[in-house]
Design an enzyme around this catalytic site. Structure first.
Site, PDB file in Angstrom:
ATOM      1  N   GLU A  42       0.872  -1.163   0.000  1.00 42.36           N
ATOM      2  CA  GLU A  42       0.000   0.000   0.000  1.00 42.36           C
ATOM      3  C   GLU A  42       0.920   1.228   0.000  1.00 42.36           C
ATOM      4  O   GLU A  42       1.814   1.325   0.844  1.00 42.36           O
ATOM      5  CB  GLU A  42      -0.879   0.006   1.254  1.00 42.36           C
ATOM      6  CG  GLU A  42      -1.870   1.137   1.221  1.00 42.36           C
ATOM      7  CD  GLU A  42      -2.732   1.243   2.473  1.00 42.36           C
ATOM      8  OE1 GLU A  42      -2.721   0.316   3.302  1.00 42.36           O
ATOM      9  OE2 GLU A  42      -3.403   2.284   2.591  1.00 42.36           O
ATOM     10  N   ARG A 268       5.114 -12.971   9.595  1.00 38.44           N
ATOM     11  CA  ARG A 268       5.790 -11.728   9.262  1.00 38.44           C
ATOM     12  C   ARG A 268       7.146 -11.661   9.957  1.00 38.44           C
ATOM     13  O   ARG A 268       7.384 -12.360  10.941  1.00 38.44           O
ATOM     14  CB  ARG A 268       4.937 -10.511   9.635  1.00 38.44           C
ATOM     15  CG  ARG A 268       4.576 -10.460  11.120  1.00 38.44           C
ATOM     16  CD  ARG A 268       3.621  -9.314  11.452  1.00 38.44           C
ATOM     17  NE  ARG A 268       4.288  -8.029  11.382  1.00 38.44           N
ATOM     18  CZ  ARG A 268       3.942  -7.062  10.541  1.00 38.44           C
ATOM     19  NH1 ARG A 268       2.946  -7.227   9.699  1.00 38.44           N
ATOM     20  NH2 ARG A 268       4.588  -5.921  10.562  1.00 38.44           N
ATOM     21  N   LYS A 278       4.618   0.897   9.164  1.00 43.08           N
ATOM     22  CA  LYS A 278       4.742   2.152   8.421  1.00 43.08           C
ATOM     23  C   LYS A 278       4.165   3.322   9.207  1.00 43.08           C
ATOM     24  O   LYS A 278       4.691   4.427   9.166  1.00 43.08           O
ATOM     25  CB  LYS A 278       4.029   2.019   7.071  1.00 43.08           C
ATOM     26  CG  LYS A 278       4.874   1.317   6.040  1.00 43.08           C
ATOM     27  CD  LYS A 278       4.144   1.232   4.717  1.00 43.08           C
ATOM     28  CE  LYS A 278       3.092   0.152   4.758  1.00 43.08           C
ATOM     29  NZ  LYS A 278       2.435  -0.095   3.490  1.00 43.08           N
TER      30      LYS A 278
END
Ligand code: ATP
Ligand code: MG
Length: 562
Positions: A42, A268, A278
């Site tokens: 994204e 992850r 982020k």
């Protein structure tokens, strides 16, 4: 359960991982002809080291099995996304050494198709326009222990839904006034199936589609269908999306999609002493805790790059940590090990004195200069040699002379001897001090018989680095440490945040350092080992030919000549 992966140089490379295995079997069994993966960031921030794991996995699989990998921007949220991030992400993926197939894709390329499919679901009686406020919708949704309740708008007629959805698209309603939801099951134990949102109203300009839309599809409604449009065979994501898989499949089963991708989840990357979110990294930038997204202390790919990490080292790291389904915390030392190993083998050696102390070699003739030759690398002769002038005045590091040496100190002490790297043995004769008692200059003598030879009748243990005083160049050196002082930066006293765990000593700027002149020709791609000080590179933002700035990428594992 949390497994620690520690920095052990013996870590063997994982010969395999479960996703590789799945792909291999799918190809062998003919379930797919060609692997097509995608990396779907994204564009709401810069990529971090966690993304590197996903990039290496997705592009790596495509490379390994002669498939292709798409770079797809998951750009369904116009208000948080920017072109700057898109450009930075492309640069980072390329820098890591990967190439996406065709032009890059955007989820927004599919807005037209997604809108058609939303209308399709309405016509099938599988989607409806809901007027509940976000607050009401939350209450109706129930909880993990309690079934949800049907929305009072759930039984609108198909005609009414089509009309309302068209009016949503035409901009007749305000943000948040209405949403389009799938009609699935408000009592499902899986919350994601409780009539999830397909479309929201957002009167916002989009970086790709401008003002064409004021309704935007949700992530869940977009992702799987984008995969299907692109013919993705293996849609790989992190474990948080495991519970979304039934919804991913529900859409594919209920829409006339051109292909049926499969979703696979992996754990992850979590690194200790590191933030990989982020949103939080953006906070560090916005609140000016760091010098931008590429601050060399940041866990972003651009930060590691500016710090001097190489793409080879990051790819090696991703390979070493492997891909599994168990949540683990990787020790930052593993990444540090990878960059050290890479630079130790490849970085030319040089000398730079970080805290210069002038040494006058009193028995060395004033007008004499000897050109010494030093190899650039102890093991790799191909890197050749460099020249270093030896003069009467040189600089050594302030820390390499000590009048009150601790036990085991092998450097220079009053009346003591030490070898200058690649040069002579010198002996400290006299320290010149200022009014405050600080040592400002050291007078030494040298033994002319010790160039490349051991002195006769005595042993000199220590070796220190040095540069000639006149024929060296001034520079600035920036020393970095971990940005967070605790292994788990998120863990704080009550009421605190990760910001409270920032290591305020994580950047030390040294001005007036002196480097050997060969470093004047350094380019941005070069990495060096400054002997005894660590690995360094030029700072890509602030270094100028007339004012060099070096970043310390990483310290040496063991410094010699303690
Ligand atoms: P963040 O939490 O930092 O915002 P994100 O998952 O929202 O991360 P995306 O841009 O959506 O960021 O991620 C793109 C891809 O990278 C996704 O497939 C995601 O699963 C993967 N990814 C993100 N963070 C990690 C991580 N720490 N380890 C491995 N893969 C990750
Ligand atoms: Mg995300």
């Amino acid at each position: 359960m949390v497994i620690y992966i520690m920095s052990n140089s013996e870590t063997s490379l994982p010969a395999n991982n479960f996703i590789r295995q799945i792909v291999r079997e799918d190809l062998q069994a003919g379930r797919c002809q060609k692997v097509i993966t995608r990396f779907p960031p994204e564009p709401n921030g810069y990529l971090h080291i966690g993304h590197a794991k996903s990039i290496c996995l997705n592009f790596g699989l495509a490379n390994e099995f002669n498939g292709v990998c798409h770079l797809r921007f998951d750009d369904t949220n116009p208000t948080k996304e920017e072109q700057e991030y898109i450009d930075a992400i492309k640069h980072d993926v390329e820098w890591l050494g990967f190439h996406w197939t065709g032009s890059m894709c955007h989820a927004s390329d599919y807005f037209e198709q997604l809108h058609k499919w939303a209308v399709y679901l309405i016509k099938q009686g599988k989607a409806y326009v809901c007027d509940l406020s976000p607050e009401e919708a939350r209450i109706y949704r129930g909880s993990l222990h309690e079934a949800g309740k049907n929305s009072p708008y759930r039984n609108r007629s198909i005609e009414e839904n089509l009309d309302l959805f068209a009016r949503m698209k035409n901009g007749e309603f305000k943000d948040g006034e209405k949403v389009l939801r799938a009609k699935i099951d408000m009592a499902s134990p899986n919350m994601n199936l409780r009539d999830p949102i397909l479309y929201r109203i957002r009167h916002a300009e989009h970086h790709q589609t401008g003002n064409q839309w004021c309704i935007y599809p949700s992530y869940d409604f977009t992702h799987g269908q984008s995969d299907a449009i692109e013919g993705i065979t293996h849609s790989i994501c992190t474990l948080e999306f495991e519970d979304h898989r039934p919804l991913y499949e529900w859409f594919l089963d209920n829409l006339p999609v051109p292909s049926k991708p499969h979703q696979y989840e992996f754990a992850r990357l979590n690194l200790n002493y590191t933030i990989t979110s982020k949103r939080k990294l953006k906070l560090l930038v916005d609140e000016k805790y760091v010098d931008g997204w590429d601050d060399p202390r940041m866990s972003t790919i651009s930060g590691f790059r500016r710090r001097g990490f190489t793409a080879v080292a990051i790819r090696d790291f991703c390979e070493r940590i492997g891909v599994g389904r168990a949540d683990a915390i990787v020790d930052l030392g593993v990444l540090e090990f990878c960059i050290r190993e890479n630079l130790d083998a490849n970085a030319p050696r040089a000398m730079c004195v970080l805290k210069p102390l002038k040494v006058v070699i009193t028995n060395y003739p004033e007008d004499k200069i000897e050109i010494l030759e030093l190899s650039r690398h102890p093991k790799n002769e191909q890197l050749g040699k460099r020249q270093l002038p030896f003069e009467r005045e040189i600089y050594i590091d302030q820390n390499d002379y000590n009048e009150n040496p601790p036990k085991g100190y092998k450097r220079l002490i009053p009346e003591g001897e030490v070898r200058l790297r690649g040069s002579y043995v010198i002996k400290a004769e006299k320290a010149i001090k200022d009014a405050q008692g600080n040592i400002v200059e050291l007078h030494c003598s040298y033994d002319p018989k010790t160039l490349g030879k051991n002195p006769e009748g005595r042993k000199v243990k220590g070796v220190i680095h040095w540069v000639p005083a006149k024929q060296s160049i001034p520079c600035e050196v920036r020393l970095y440490d971990r940005l967070f002082k605790s292994a788990n930066p998120e863990k704080t006293e009550e009421g605190g945040s990760f910001l409270d765990n920032i290591n305020t000593q994580s950047l030390v700027v040294l001005k007036g350092c002196r480097a050997e002149t060969s470093l004047a020709e350094a380019s941005l791609e070069d990495r060096f080992q400054f002997e005894r000080e660590g690995y360094f590179c030029l700072d890509s933002k602030d270094s100028k030919p007339e004012a060099l700035v070096f970043n310390r990428t990483i310290t040496l594992r063991d410094s010699w000549g303690q």
